[in-house]
Write a protein that holds these residues in place. Sequence first.
Motif, PDB file in Angstrom:
ATOM      1  N   HIS A 189      66.505  30.970   8.054  1.00 14.62           N
ATOM      2  CA  HIS A 189      67.856  31.023   8.903  1.00 14.62           C
ATOM      3  C   HIS A 189      68.076  29.935   9.646  1.00 14.62           C
ATOM      4  O   HIS A 189      68.903  29.114   9.835  1.00 14.62           O
ATOM      5  CB  HIS A 189      68.121  32.390   9.320  1.00 14.62           C
ATOM      6  CG  HIS A 189      67.978  33.493   8.409  1.00 14.62           C
ATOM      7  ND1 HIS A 189      68.360  33.572   7.200  1.00 14.62           N
ATOM      8  CD2 HIS A 189      67.459  34.890   8.781  1.00 14.62           C
ATOM      9  CE1 HIS A 189      68.036  34.752   6.666  1.00 14.62           C
ATOM     10  NE2 HIS A 189      67.779  35.756   7.597  1.00 14.62           N
ATOM     11  N   ASN A 193      70.296  26.646   9.619  1.00 14.97           N
ATOM     12  CA  ASN A 193      71.324  26.317  10.744  1.00 14.97           C
ATOM     13  C   ASN A 193      70.876  24.659  11.126  1.00 14.97           C
ATOM     14  O   ASN A 193      71.930  23.864  11.245  1.00 14.97           O
ATOM     15  CB  ASN A 193      70.781  27.236  11.884  1.00 14.97           C
ATOM     16  CG  ASN A 193      71.553  26.841  13.007  1.00 14.97           C
ATOM     17  OD1 ASN A 193      72.844  26.658  13.088  1.00 14.97           O
ATOM     18  ND2 ASN A 193      71.008  26.679  14.347  1.00 14.97           N
ATOM     19  N   VAL A 215      73.626  31.866   6.113  1.00 15.72           N
ATOM     20  CA  VAL A 215      72.870  32.324   7.196  1.00 15.72           C
ATOM     21  C   VAL A 215      73.603  33.826   7.602  1.00 15.72           C
ATOM     22  O   VAL A 215      73.122  34.795   7.789  1.00 15.72           O
ATOM     23  CB  VAL A 215      72.569  31.592   8.522  1.00 15.72           C
ATOM     24  CG1 VAL A 215      72.058  32.190   9.522  1.00 15.72           C
ATOM     25  CG2 VAL A 215      71.961  30.423   7.978  1.00 15.72           C
ATOM     26  N   LEU A 222      69.888  38.811  12.155  1.00 11.60           N
ATOM     27  CA  LEU A 222      69.628  37.812  12.893  1.00 11.60           C
ATOM     28  C   LEU A 222      69.105  37.755  14.209  1.00 11.60           C
ATOM     29  O   LEU A 222      69.647  38.900  14.977  1.00 11.60           O
ATOM     30  CB  LEU A 222      70.658  36.539  12.854  1.00 11.60           C
ATOM     31  CG  LEU A 222      71.072  36.022  11.395  1.00 11.60           C
ATOM     32  CD1 LEU A 222      72.512  35.287  11.472  1.00 11.60           C
ATOM     33  CD2 LEU A 222      70.088  35.267  10.851  1.00 11.60           C
TER      34      LEU A 222
END
Length: 475
Positions: A189, A193, A215, A222
């Motif tokens: 993730h 990003n 994501v 997260l």
Amino acid sequence: MVNLVSGQNILSNDDAYNKKKSEELASSAVSHFKNNDLKKSTELLFKAKEYAEKTEDYALIARMNGSIAHQYVQLNLNDKAKFYLSNAIQQVNKLPEGDKKKLLKTLSFLEIGNIDFDEGNYQKANDYYKKSLREIELVKKPDEQSLYHHRRSLYNIGNSYYFLKNDSAEIYLNKALAIKNNYNKELDHFIYNSLSQVYSERNEYQRAIDTLKIVLKHKSDLDKRLLSDVYYNLSQNYKYLDDQSQYSFYNEEYIKLNKSTKEKEMQAISSAINAEQKDYKEAISDADSSKKSVVVIAVIFVLFLAGAIIYLLYRRKKERKVFENIIGKLESDNEIKNTLPESSEKTPKDVPSQIPNSVEQDLLIKLQKFENSEKFTNPKLTISSLALQLKTNTSYLSEVINKYKGKNFNTYINELRIAYICHKIYNHKEYQTYKISYLAEECGFASHSSFATVFRNITGIAPSVFIREASKSQS
């Protein structure tokens, strides 16, 4: 013997218990960290460190200190992070060479890089990330954990390259993605990003959005700070595409989450301060119990200091006497010639000579003129070049200097140079402010060190001491 073995078993059991307890607390701290409960996570890490320090497991102690350092980096308390990271590195250095040490060195370099990264030193951070990559690539038997940190190194290199506006950012980020690893999949993730930021920088806004949406599919898993970044990056990309509706939505999500995250961080900082205060109180308690030792050490220190002062005064007095002897010789011979030291001789040595008397006397007159000319300050002067100047040969020149001056050529020239510079320092106040390297060059020495050595050998004191005493004499 039975009692001894029993005692060893107790110690061994305690060690095993402390290791296990430390690992459990650290694992629990990670879980709380992922749930954005930084306060609880920080408390648990400090407890884990306490148990680790009851063992002799250097790797475990290093990991706990490193974890606290990592926590402080997340809280932007870099000075604190550096302190615990330094503790971790000290423990790592105690380990024997091997995969474990390489892995921990990798982690150390990563954390140092993270500190530099947070402080905006992206090139330094990039350099440390590359060091971490070199270390992890030396691991001979990589496991899931080392593969994860291999990916971390690649990701951090790529991310720092993004901030350095270097095209290699995408290459390293994709390399990190390409390594298949089931340990801590959340790293994917972070990589996506960063890739979105690379695409956005190239004005590929829709591609950046599509990457961020990958994501968002894992939104519930997260890290809250990462989710906050994702919301912000989405809002900015929609803004560039003039999609006001989506921009407003994600911007509001970012603001709400960011406020919550900051509150959590403040709670964690408070928790960390409390934990540190406990360490300080324990240290103070230990200090109180050892006051007698402190008093003994203080007495020894005072005695040592008194001895040092007495020695210093004695040395200063001795140096002053040497200085006064030098000045006495200088003042007795205003023409500088053969001023230093007493070994300068006008009476010839009683040695057989092959030089005709007339030639010998002529050479002495020429040497007298040479000494008064200050040509000895030429750093390129050699016995051959001087013989050429005096229209003689090196054998004659060497013999006359040895016979009438009582020394070889090099000593003869060096004493002339030192006498010359002593005269300058004593009679010209500005010379007392010059650097030693300038004084060395002024009288013909090629380097500061050679000048200082010769000066001390000839006079008995250092150039700095002579300057100090000359300055005191004229103040």
